[in-house]
Design a protein around this motif. Structure first.
Motif, PDB file in Angstrom:
ATOM      1  N   SER A 190      -1.069  -8.188  -6.345  1.00  0.00           N
ATOM      2  CA  SER A 190      -0.200  -7.095  -6.782  1.00  0.00           C
ATOM      3  C   SER A 190      -0.989  -6.024  -7.523  1.00  0.00           C
ATOM      4  N   ARG A 191      -1.994  -6.440  -8.268  1.00  0.00           N
ATOM      5  CA  ARG A 191      -2.807  -5.450  -8.959  1.00  0.00           C
ATOM      6  C   ARG A 191      -3.564  -4.580  -7.963  1.00  0.00           C
ATOM      7  N   LEU A 192      -4.136  -5.199  -6.945  1.00  0.00           N
ATOM      8  CA  LEU A 192      -4.867  -4.435  -5.929  1.00  0.00           C
ATOM      9  C   LEU A 192      -3.940  -3.526  -5.142  1.00  0.00           C
ATOM     10  N   ASP A 193      -2.829  -4.091  -4.684  1.00  0.00           N
ATOM     11  CA  ASP A 193      -1.890  -3.360  -3.838  1.00  0.00           C
ATOM     12  C   ASP A 193      -1.269  -2.176  -4.567  1.00  0.00           C
ATOM     13  N   ASN A 194      -0.783  -2.416  -5.777  1.00  0.00           N
ATOM     14  CA  ASN A 194      -0.045  -1.371  -6.473  1.00  0.00           C
ATOM     15  C   ASN A 194      -0.934  -0.257  -6.997  1.00  0.00           C
ATOM     16  N   ILE A 195      -2.144  -0.578  -7.400  1.00  0.00           N
ATOM     17  CA  ILE A 195      -3.017   0.496  -7.867  1.00  0.00           C
ATOM     18  C   ILE A 195      -3.328   1.454  -6.724  1.00  0.00           C
ATOM     19  N   ALA A 196      -3.487   0.918  -5.495  1.00  0.00           N
ATOM     20  CA  ALA A 196      -3.714   1.776  -4.328  1.00  0.00           C
ATOM     21  C   ALA A 196      -2.468   2.599  -4.010  1.00  0.00           C
ATOM     22  N   LEU A 231       3.739   1.376   3.490  1.00  0.00           N
ATOM     23  CA  LEU A 231       3.956   0.022   2.987  1.00  0.00           C
ATOM     24  C   LEU A 231       4.915   0.035   1.802  1.00  0.00           C
ATOM     25  N   SER A 232       4.801   1.037   0.943  1.00  0.00           N
ATOM     26  CA  SER A 232       5.726   1.151  -0.187  1.00  0.00           C
ATOM     27  C   SER A 232       7.157   1.313   0.301  1.00  0.00           C
ATOM     28  N   ASP A 233       7.359   2.094   1.358  1.00  0.00           N
ATOM     29  CA  ASP A 233       8.686   2.236   1.945  1.00  0.00           C
ATOM     30  C   ASP A 233       9.205   0.895   2.459  1.00  0.00           C
ATOM     31  N   VAL A 239      11.557  -1.655  -5.785  1.00  0.00           N
ATOM     32  CA  VAL A 239      10.693  -2.782  -6.134  1.00  0.00           C
ATOM     33  C   VAL A 239       9.381  -2.260  -6.713  1.00  0.00           C
ATOM     34  N   ARG A 240       8.812  -1.235  -6.063  1.00  0.00           N
ATOM     35  CA  ARG A 240       7.570  -0.635  -6.577  1.00  0.00           C
ATOM     36  C   ARG A 240       7.774  -0.120  -8.008  1.00  0.00           C
ATOM     37  N   GLU A 253      -1.685   3.169 -18.772  1.00  0.00           N
ATOM     38  CA  GLU A 253      -1.417   4.352 -17.961  1.00  0.00           C
ATOM     39  C   GLU A 253      -1.802   4.197 -16.498  1.00  0.00           C
ATOM     40  N   ARG A 254      -2.810   3.394 -16.201  1.00  0.00           N
ATOM     41  CA  ARG A 254      -3.237   3.296 -14.793  1.00  0.00           C
ATOM     42  C   ARG A 254      -2.136   2.754 -13.887  1.00  0.00           C
ATOM     43  N   TYR A 255      -1.169   2.019 -14.445  1.00  0.00           N
ATOM     44  CA  TYR A 255      -0.048   1.502 -13.652  1.00  0.00           C
ATOM     45  C   TYR A 255       1.263   2.236 -13.952  1.00  0.00           C
ATOM     46  N   ALA A 256       1.202   3.348 -14.661  1.00  0.00           N
ATOM     47  CA  ALA A 256       2.430   4.090 -14.983  1.00  0.00           C
ATOM     48  C   ALA A 256       3.083   4.593 -13.699  1.00  0.00           C
ATOM     49  N   PRO A 257       4.407   4.562 -13.611  1.00  0.00           N
ATOM     50  CA  PRO A 257       5.093   5.006 -12.388  1.00  0.00           C
ATOM     51  C   PRO A 257       4.824   6.486 -12.118  1.00  0.00           C
TER      52      PRO A 257
END
Length: 283
Positions: A190-196, A231-233, A239-240, A253-257
């Motif tokens: 999840s860390r890899l996927d969401n940061i991208a 992929l986010s769609d 969920v994202r 901040e790096r994971y802020a929406p």
């Protein structure tokens, strides 16, 4: 046969349907808990349709597809699950209180192994209200579940070796490979996927390129099977957003929406399931 005599899946959303599909098409009797009447009424036909497409594409044996209907049950409440199933997988929205409530109800059905399909919530926090935390862990599946071959097994502080072995065996039974990670926020994937994904959204906000070309860059340059915005769609923008809020509380901040993500969710454009997100989707 897999040696698994019965599985329960709680939640008939995108992920729950996928998880039910892979167990049922592996020849394992599978019960899905879905309280929403409308969603429950279409769940069986959706899975049977997916099986037909799997046969047409050469990805599923016709005999397994034919057996699916008889292996699948749909109930409206956790209390209607059979007692002492080998495995129950919870796959409800990424909200700690909701998941904790559902897991406690599931544990009362005394499954051999209880798992959560969370992408980012703490296994230890979810285990806090359970009577048998040693039989609880994370089994993080990936969307589309029928295509992606990985299950991320997340071990909590109280998770026993027997639970790990059972989760690995269940993953193997449905043709998946598994990795074992410890319980850190966002785990590994999840860390890899969401940061991208979040960086792609910020690029879109900044006008670096349009959504199609940002995704094409990921697919063509890095051989990703699908771009981060598409992929986010598919995952669901709601969920994202839930994941972004959870991870940003921990990592900052790096994971802020990204603003564009919050705007789309507030507008009700959640991706494929609503027909519109970063892309337009046809039913």
């Amino acid at each position: 046969m897999s040696g698994i005599s019965g599985v329960g899946v709680i939640g008939g959303g995108t992920m729950g349907i996928g998880i039910a599909y892979v167990f049922a098409t592996a020849g394992i009797p599978t019960t899905v808990v879905e309280p929403d009447v409308g969603r429950a009424s279409t769940l069986r036909s959706a899975l049977l349709g997916r099986a037909r497409r799997g046969v047409e594409r050469g990805r599923l044996d016709a005999a397994r597809a034919d057996a699916l209907d008889g292996l699948l049950s749909v109930v409206s409440a956790v209390e209607a699950l059979g007692a002492e199933l080998d495995l129950v997988v919870e796959s409800v929205p990424e909200r700690l209180a909701l998941k904790a409530e559902v897991l406690a109800a599931a544990e009362r059905r005394e499954p051999g192994l209880l798992a959560t399909n969370t992408t980012a919530l703490s296994i230890d926090e979810l285990a806090a209200g359970l009577a048998r935390p040693e039989a609880f862990l994370g089994m993080h599946f990936f969307n589309p579940v029928w295509s992606l071959p990985l299950v991320e097994i997340v071990r909590g502080k109280a998770t026993g070796d027997g639970a790990i072995a059972a989760a690995r065996a269940a993953s193997t039974a449905i043709g998946k490979e598994s990795i074992l990670v410890r319980n850190v926020p966002g785990f590994a994937t999840s860390r890899l996927d969401n940061i991208a994904a979040f960086e792609a959204m910020r690029m879109l906000e900044e006008g670096v390129a349009n959504a199609t070309d940002i995704d094409r860059a990921a697919v063509l340059a890095y051989q990703h099977p699908i771009g981060p915005l598409r992929l986010s769609d598919v995952v669901g923008l709601d969920v994202r957003l839930d994941v972004a809020r959870n991870l940003s509380r921990i990592y900052g901040e790096r994971y802020a929406p990204p603003t564009i993500l919050t705007t789309l969710v507030e507008r009700g454009d959640l991706g494929r399931k609503t027909g519109r997100g970063f892309f337009e989707w046809t039913p």
